[in-house]
Design an enzyme around this catalytic site. Structure first.
Site, mmCIF file in Angstrom:
data_model
loop_
_atom_site.group_PDB
_atom_site.id
_atom_site.type_symbol
_atom_site.label_atom_id
_atom_site.label_comp_id
_atom_site.label_asym_id
_atom_site.label_seq_id
_atom_site.Cartn_x
_atom_site.Cartn_y
_atom_site.Cartn_z
ATOM 1 C CG ASN A 175 -9.181 -6.634 -6.814
ATOM 2 O OD1 ASN A 175 -9.881 -6.496 -5.817
ATOM 3 N ND2 ASN A 175 -9.496 -6.099 -7.975
ATOM 4 C CG HIS A 194 -5.419 -6.365 0.621
ATOM 5 N ND1 HIS A 194 -6.729 -5.988 0.420
ATOM 6 C CD2 HIS A 194 -4.946 -5.544 1.591
ATOM 7 C CE1 HIS A 194 -7.031 -4.988 1.225
ATOM 8 N NE2 HIS A 194 -5.970 -4.692 1.938
ATOM 9 C CB CYS A 205 16.807 -13.834 0.004
ATOM 10 S SG CYS A 205 17.223 -15.543 -0.393
ATOM 11 C CB CYS A 235 18.778 -18.862 1.588
ATOM 12 S SG CYS A 235 17.002 -18.529 1.790
ATOM 13 C CD GLN A 306 -23.349 -2.981 -2.557
ATOM 14 O OE1 GLN A 306 -22.176 -3.299 -2.554
ATOM 15 N NE2 GLN A 306 -24.268 -3.672 -1.912
#
Length: 408
Positions: A175, A194, A205, A235, A306
């Protein structure tokens, strides 16, 4: 001259023959399509309703009959896999008791979580009956949600409590909603494979710098386009989101924490999968220890309504909603179910504020502390429902899928 005429006539003859062959192929394909259509209509009838001529036609086209039967079987199998199944109350309690015993006896428990644990927070899942991809496949439109209003669910808080009591050692999540982080789960015990919608990083950096925000940072990002438009204060390179879209390979050390996920899987003797179809997770071989003999692999427990592709390898499959199963599990373990407290949400202490010139760099709503929550609620009521949130890891995923379906 005569030779040129012969060549011209020969060329014209070859073209005519080629056209005739192409025409014959088209006619043959159309004839086959019509035959398949006719046989399909006959097969929909009961045997007693078929005429002698129809029976003879079926007998003469056995290959087509078998192919249509195989297609029908595949359709029925797919339909069954998409159906949600609920265990009876007594059976559910018995299964949860078995799960509780496994958790108590285990030395190293790892939990894999999917979109199903966040549906109670009004975040839609992907492959459920009303999931994002399910609706898109049916040609239905899908509106996006305001994810800034989501809060950790009962399942998120139970997982936090189980980790606190050292019954769960690591959590691997698909998630991007950041709810595990907001539940209080420590960063070292969490792998967000993810990405996290609240985190942007500077990859220029070394090591990469991480910036946790109070809003969804993915407003301007999409597949292969991860720049957020804000700059690293150290930076001055453009910051990027941490989301891993379908077709991409995530390489960021945090928040993905692949190293932590792989090490946890190697040490695990019990893996509990909550609310995941496992259609994506199954492809990550390092999470399943399949290179070991079957008797040395972690015991697998799956909680999902399922079918999943790992069902046949599971020690136990529990058909129930995640919140219901986790509530029963906590009761069996004798643990209190904690309640999410916004004033203790870690994101408020972890978040880095924007610099003054970046205050208007986003239009997404911010998560607000309890003191400001009442004012925000009154403002929302005064403005009405408002428009759906577009863009980012959720919104643009919808629109891309819709465009692809229209093209097909």
């Amino acid at each position: 001259m005569f030779s040129m005429d012969v060549q011209t006539n020969s060329g014209a003859s070859a073209r005519a023959e080629r056209k005739e062959r192409e025409k014959a192929k088209i006619i043959q394909r159309e004839k086959q399509r019509q035959t398949v259509k006719t046989i399909s209509q006959i097969l929909q009838k009961c045997d007693g309703e078929r005429t002698q001529e129809e029976r003879s036609l079926l007998q003469a086209h056995q290959d087509t009959v078998q192919e249509l039967s195989r297609r029908q079987s595949r359709r029925h199998l797919l339909k069954r896999k998409l159906e949600e199944v609920f265990d009876e109350a007594d059976n559910l309690k018995t299964k949860v008791k078995q799960l509780a015993e496994a958790v108590q006896q285990a030395k190293h428990v790892v939990i894999y979580t999917g979109a199903g644990i966040s549906t109670a927070a009004s975040i839609p899942d992907y492959r459920g009956p009303n999931g994002v991809w399910t609706q898109l496949q049916k040609g239905h439109s899908v509106s996006t949600s305001d994810l800034s209003r989501a809060e950790p669910t009962l399942t998120h808080m139970c997982i936090w409590m189980l980790h606190k009591f050292k019954m769960v050692q690591h959590v691997v999540s698909q998630n991007c909603d950041g709810l595990h982080l907001r539940s209080g789960l420590p960063r070292h015990a969490l792998s967000e494979l993810h990405g996290n919608m609240f985190i942007e990083v500077c990859a220029s950096c070394s090591p990469a710098r991480e910036f946790i925000r109070l809003f969804d940072v993915t407003e301007r990002t999409a597949l292969h386009r991860h720049g957020t438009g804000r700059l690293c204060p150290h930076c001055r390179a453009e910051l990027r989101d941490t989301i891993v879209h379908f077709g991409e390979r995530g390489t960021l050390e945090q928040p993905l924490n692949w190293k932590g996920a792989a090490e946890a899987a190697q040490q695990a003797d019990v893996i509990l999968c909550l609310g995941s179809s496992l259609k994506v997770l199954k492809k990550y071989s390092c999470l399943w220890c399949m290179n070991r003999p079957a008797n040395r692999r972690p015991k697998l427990y799956i909680v999902n309504l399922q079918w999943t592709p790992k069902d046949n390898l599971a020690t136990l499959k529990i058909h129930g909603k995640c919140d219901a199963v986790m509530a029963l599990l906590m009761e069996e373990l004798g643990l209190e179910i904690p309640v999410y407290n916004r004033s203790q949400d870690p994101i408020f202490s972890l978040a880095k504020p924007l610099c003054p010139q970046e205050q208007k760099s986003h239009t997404r709503k911010e998560i607000v502390p309890p003191a400001a929550l009442e004012d925000v609620s009154q403002e929302v009521q005064a403005q009405g429902e408002g428009t759906a949130v577009q863009g980012g890891w959720f919104g643009r995923g919808y629109s891309k899928a819709r465009r692809k379906k229209k093209t097909l």
